[in-house]
Enzyme design. Structure first.
Site, mmCIF file in Angstrom:
data_model
loop_
_atom_site.group_PDB
_atom_site.id
_atom_site.type_symbol
_atom_site.label_atom_id
_atom_site.label_comp_id
_atom_site.label_asym_id
_atom_site.label_seq_id
_atom_site.Cartn_x
_atom_site.Cartn_y
_atom_site.Cartn_z
ATOM 1 N N HIS A 95 38.349 48.922 46.180
ATOM 2 C CA HIS A 95 37.368 49.156 47.240
ATOM 3 C C HIS A 95 37.658 48.318 48.479
ATOM 4 O O HIS A 95 37.374 48.741 49.596
ATOM 5 C CB HIS A 95 35.954 48.932 46.717
ATOM 6 C CG HIS A 95 35.484 50.063 45.854
ATOM 7 N ND1 HIS A 95 35.465 49.973 44.480
ATOM 8 C CD2 HIS A 95 35.090 51.306 46.161
ATOM 9 C CE1 HIS A 95 35.052 51.134 43.999
ATOM 10 N NE2 HIS A 95 34.814 51.959 44.985
ATOM 11 N N GLU A 148 35.373 62.416 37.913
ATOM 12 C CA GLU A 148 36.177 61.189 37.881
ATOM 13 C C GLU A 148 36.642 60.876 36.468
ATOM 14 O O GLU A 148 37.580 60.124 36.266
ATOM 15 C CB GLU A 148 35.330 60.017 38.401
ATOM 16 C CG GLU A 148 34.970 60.151 39.855
ATOM 17 C CD GLU A 148 33.891 59.180 40.281
ATOM 18 O OE1 GLU A 148 34.185 58.256 41.051
ATOM 19 O OE2 GLU A 148 32.734 59.360 39.850
ATOM 20 N N ASP A 178 39.139 57.175 40.810
ATOM 21 C CA ASP A 178 38.802 56.870 39.421
ATOM 22 C C ASP A 178 39.505 57.835 38.461
ATOM 23 O O ASP A 178 39.959 57.415 37.397
ATOM 24 C CB ASP A 178 37.281 56.920 39.219
ATOM 25 C CG ASP A 178 36.640 55.632 39.696
ATOM 26 O OD1 ASP A 178 37.171 54.561 39.349
ATOM 27 O OD2 ASP A 178 35.643 55.682 40.431
ATOM 28 N N CYS A 198 37.248 63.995 47.215
ATOM 29 C CA CYS A 198 36.795 62.923 48.119
ATOM 30 C C CYS A 198 37.471 61.590 47.807
ATOM 31 O O CYS A 198 37.157 60.584 48.412
ATOM 32 C CB CYS A 198 35.277 62.772 48.091
ATOM 33 S SG CYS A 198 34.654 62.212 46.504
#
Ligand code: PEP
Ligand code: MG
Length: 807
Positions: free
Chosen positions: A433, A672, A696, A742
């Site tokens: 992240h 995911e 993920d 995404c």
């Protein structure tokens, strides 16, 4: 029935002890919880985990806690401070030996008496052994007993500085003995060998004589252990020297993490002294719990960096963090803090003053090397202070290229592109992240450079390409020209794309593919609108929940979601329900320590564990949906039942809002989890869309943790195994639900034709990549893309897939 908690440095040890004790117990099953090790293999103790274990073991009759050595006791005491008053009163910390005590406690507790009796039985557990070995003492080697002393000469360069002192303290704490040490050469006073801050201030330099004295059951063993350590030079020879970075050569093969060229002076992240607020005193117990929680948070973070350093640079480099970790549980420091709190000082001020006192002790020493340790104390002290005050860490004082070990999401979120021209990280990976946030802010970044980059002197000019990972230190003129040419070419491509970014993008054969933006703040939403995004394909709502002391109320949430919608001019916004857990813990909802947080309670699992939090969030979503088109997106779904539950809760939120179902409301899930990808057909009746979270999905499909730099090359979203899962989603949805991507893969121009060829019809990317991704869509011919995608599914690896891409 009284519950039991086993606190040990080792999870394997605790489990084995519990299994042994359970075999002996014949009566009712006794509730036993363990809080042991930092994960399956890393030794250590964690106060938060102990608190959770105590809460789980307490069925109302209280809990007896049994501990192994040293910091296990300290962590258990900290844990006790963190409990509510009434829960704390029901807990007994029992000094019994772990194995014997546990067996006695289990057997006694099964019979149903109170906690005092259980603890007393545990304490008496050594009696049998002592009686049996009664004649043993006479046969013991000379010197065994309750007192012992010795001395040794310090032979290591720089003397007993932080790292060797930390090893001595750890050794001293490992015995059931009170060990003291002093500098015989300078004639200093005696200090406890279990306190790093006191040992390190003795100023024990090379050639000095250290004197030891010990008392207690294992006095002799403790002294012998320390002498053996000293004879081995405190294991310092084993520490590899940090290699000098050669000038004018690349730091090494970094992993590209955010495209763009950066040239500038190296700036190391420095920690700013957080300002101490003028706050009221909340009472000794509450103030002390704040300290305990902040210490536990920093301890976990230090363990994380230590583990990464050990993995990537070796134990020798990692050992420096041991000194920092010991500082967190230093009895001398904590006693000082406690005294200040007891006399009415709020936690931040008490902590700041106590650490400053210890740092000043170091600063007053003669030896410049020892004086330098004051900086370590201040550094660790500031980390705890920041955790106490909830403020971010890595800060750059001057403009340039930020060099740091890693960036937490909280640190990356506050990077200022006006000051940070680029980011170079020793660790991390492109899908962590921290890296995603750097990319969102348009800051070029290379990660996974290894610890040598941390040794590059501040001010050294560095040039790097965040698109290729090439890093050059002190570049010559020809290198600078090459980098400037690349930057100019990239800029002109961006300009061309920006000129038509606000028009929708269709493939050459006329199929429209929506290109949205991933948004993590109102500022991102403004950037998304400016970049021509067709929608917000992912709003990471967790930005509103992190770095604060309580969850936002529905009204506050609604206001922020509305601001995002307004910034996007009324375009559709895809609001993702809270996706925390994994690398995004929530301070105010502490969760039990998990061996594998990425495989644990995160995403929708976390929300369903906190239904009120989810209900409030859905209410805020619904209220906004009356005025703008809203898609509700659920992260980390693995079962149909999860989707059914969320849909039911959404219906309840609609009823709570009281205005019927909003017209534009859509519901979808993030794909995911590989199992969810393969179950797309059975999930389709419950959703309007699937949005594939390739970050993920890739980590789970390839069993390669997304933040692990060592696996960054393996965790490639273009791996044919991942593409097969994406293909399964497109075919499972069969046109009955939209398929979007995404994850970061959508921002990779080379991936765009492949995704379109597989059937993906919406992409959501970092805002600044919207124009370039739209250009990639416009350059795609769907028939050709479908043929290439079919070939890609049969390719051996990601490199072969990349070679197939026309871009
Ligand atoms: C993903 O996993 O691809 C995703 C977009 O979610 P996040 O990166 O926020 O986990
Ligand atoms: Mg995700």
């Amino acid at each position: 029935m009284v519950g039991l908690v086993v606190v040990s440095h080792s999870r394997a040890l605790a489990r084995a002890a519990v299994a042994l004790a359970a075999e002996m117990a014949q009566g009712q099953p006794v509730p036993i919880e363990i809080a042991a090790g930092l994960d399956e293999t890393t030794t250590g103790t964690d106060a938060v985990a102990i608190t959770t274990a105590v809460q789980a073991a307490d069925q109302g009759d209280g809990v007896v806690v049994l501990m192994d050595l040293g910091s296990a006791v300290l962590s258990a005491e900290l844990a006790l401070e963190m409990l509510e008053d009434d829960a704390r009163e029901r807990v007994v910390l029992c000094a019994a030996p772990l194995v014997e005590g546990l067996v006695a406690a289990v057997v006694t507790a099964a019979g149903g008496p109170g906690r005092k009796e259980v603890a007393e039985e545990a304490m008496g557990a050594l009696a049998g052994k002592l009686a049996h070995l009664g004649g043993q003492e006479a046969r013991q080697p000379e010197g065994t007993g309750t007192e012992s002393d010795a001395d040794f000469v310090v032979t290591i360069p720089h003397g007993l500085h932080a790292r060797p002192a930390a090893r001595l303290v750890t050794r001293a704490r490992g015995f059931d003995a009170r060990v003291e040490i002093r500098n015989g050469t300078t004639g200093s006073g005696w200090v406890p060998a279990s306190s790093l801050s006191r040992v390190a201030t003795l100023g024990l330099l090379e050639g000095h004589r250290a004197e030891l004295r010990a008392s207690g059951l294992q006095a002799r063993a403790a002294v012998d252990g320390i002498l053996a350590l000293a004879a081995r030079g405190f294991d310092e020879e084993a520490t590899p020297a940090v290699p000098e970075p050669p000038a004018r050569t690349p730091v090494g093969g970094g992993v590209p993490a955010s495209p763009g060229i950066a040239v500038g002076p190296v700036r190391h992240a420095t920690s700013v002294e957080p300002e101490l607020p003028d706050e009221p005193f909340r009472g000794p117990e509450q103030e002390w719990s704040r300290i305990a929680e902040a210490i536990a948070t920093v301890g976990r973070e230090l363990q994380r960096v230590r583990a990464a350093t050990a993995r990537e640079a070796g134990e020798g480099h990692a050992a420096i963090f041991d000194a920092h970790l010991l500082m967190l549980e230093d009895a001398d420091l904590l006693d000082d803090v406690r005294t200040r709190i007891d006399s009415g000082t709020p936690a931040p001020r008490a902590w700041a003053d106590a650490t400053e006192r210890v740092a000043a002790d170091f600063g007053a020493l003669q030896d410049p090397y020892q004086q330098g340790r004051a900086a370590d104390v201040r550094d660790v002290g500031a980390q705890v202070l920041r955790a106490l005050l909830g403020v971010g860490g890595a800060v750059m004082r001057e403009a340039g290229v930020l060099v740091a070990p890693d960036l937490s999401p909280a640190e990356a979120a506050v990077l200022d592109p006006g000051r940070v021209t680029g980011v170079l990280l020793a660790y991390g990976s492109p899908t962590s992240h921290g890296a995603i946030l750097a990319r969102t802010r348009g800051i070029p970044a290379v990660v996974g450079l290894g610890p040598a980059v941390l040794e590059v002197p501040g001010g050294t000019t560095v040039a790097f390409d965040g698109g290729t990972g090439e890093v050059v230190l002190s570049p010559g003129e020809s290198v600078l020209v090459r980098f400037r040419d690349r930057a100019a070419e990239l800029a002109s491509r961006r300009d061309r794309a920006a000129a038509r970014a606000s028009s929708p993008a269709a493939t050459r054969d006329g199929e429209q593919i929506a290109v949205g933006a991933n948004v993590g703040s109102v500022a991102d939403a403004l950037a998304a609108a400016g970049s021509g995004a067709d929608l917000a394909g992912l709003v990471r709502t967790e930005f509103l929940f992190l770095d604060r002391d309580a969850a936002p109320e529905p009204d506050e949430q609604e206001a922020v979601y509305r601001q995002i919608a307004e910034s996007l001019g009324g375009r559709r916004i895809t609001l993702r329900t809270l996706d925390v857990g994994g690398d995004k813990p929530l301070r105010y909802l502490p969760s039990a320590a998990e061996a594998n947080p990425f495989l644990g309670i995160r995403g929708i699992r976390h929300s369903l564990d906190h239904p009120q939090l989810l209900a409030d969030q859905l209410l805020a979503f619904v209220r906004v949906a009356y005025d703008v088109p809203v898609s509700v997106m659920v992260p980390m779904v693995s079962t149909v039942a999860e989707v059914v539950t969320v849909r039911r809760m959404l219906d309840e939120a609609v009823a709570r809002a009281g205005r019927g179902t909003p017209a534009g409301l859509r519901v979808g899930i993030m794909t995911e989890v590989p199992a969810a990808a393969l179950k797309t057909a059975v999930l389709t009746p419950y959703v309007d869309f699937f949005s594939i979270g390739t970050n993920d999905l890739t980590q789970y499909a390839l069993a390669a943790e997304r933040g692990n730099a060592a696996l960054a090359a393996l965790a490639d979203g273009l791996d044919p195994g991942v593409l097969r899962l994406i293909d399964a989603v497109c075919r499972g949805a069969g046109g009955r639900a939209t398929v979007a991507v995404c994850g970061e893969l959508a921002s990779d121009e080379a991936a765009v034709p492949l995704l379109a060829g597989l059937g993906v019809r919406q992409l959501s990317v970092v805002p600044r990549m919207v124009p370039l991704v739209k250009e990639a869509v416009r350059a795609t011919d769907l028939d050709a893309a479908a043929r290439i995608a079919a070939q890609a599914l049969g390719a051996p690896d990601a490199a072969a897939v990349r070679a197939l891409s026309p871009r």
